[in-house]
Write an enzyme that holds these catalytic residues in place. Sequence first.
Site, PDB file in Angstrom:
ATOM      1  N   HIS A  78     -68.568  20.578  41.148  1.00  0.00           N
ATOM      2  CA  HIS A  78     -68.437  20.038  39.785  1.00  0.00           C
ATOM      3  C   HIS A  78     -67.076  19.362  39.623  1.00  0.00           C
ATOM      4  CE1 HIS A  78     -66.905  24.182  39.683  1.00  0.00           C
ATOM      5  NE2 HIS A  78     -66.131  23.828  38.665  1.00  0.00           N
ATOM      6  N   HIS A  98     -64.147  18.234  36.738  1.00  0.00           N
ATOM      7  CA  HIS A  98     -63.589  18.433  35.402  1.00  0.00           C
ATOM      8  C   HIS A  98     -63.002  17.113  34.911  1.00  0.00           C
ATOM      9  CE1 HIS A  98     -63.442  22.915  35.599  1.00  0.00           C
ATOM     10  NE2 HIS A  98     -63.398  22.673  36.897  1.00  0.00           N
TER      11      HIS A  98
END
Length: 144
Positions: A108, A110
């Site tokens: 992932h 950010h």
Amino acid sequence: MSLSGIPYDDDNVFKKIIAGTVPSYKIFETEHALAFLDAFPMAQGHSLLIPKASGYASIIDMPEDVAASVLKELPRLAKHVKDATGCDGVNIVQNNGADAGQVVFHVHFHVLPRWKDDGLVKLGKSGDVITKDDAEALLKAMNV
């Protein structure tokens, strides 16, 4: 074992968000990616971009085509965050492994809105300049 050596957590919260069994505040979704607000934000507007494909704990594990289908959405998400928050800039951060700060073992990214003097960590100069010998040794180790 994965290329990164980081095992994929098949029971991770992001996989559950993709499946719809855990709620999220969705920003946008494509065939390959999902963007949503971080449930534990470091700053107002902190958002995440994840691949919908599972099995990749680290970016090191992602095939180029999978990474490309997700990463092409980062400019879009960064613009949404900047427009919504009025921030001065954004950091885009991606951690690989627990020692790098990764908590959820589904790759992932950010997107963190930043303001002058906001107190969040900033990368800066170390003060040391890389030597020719160090550079050559690193390049050799990287097989480039």
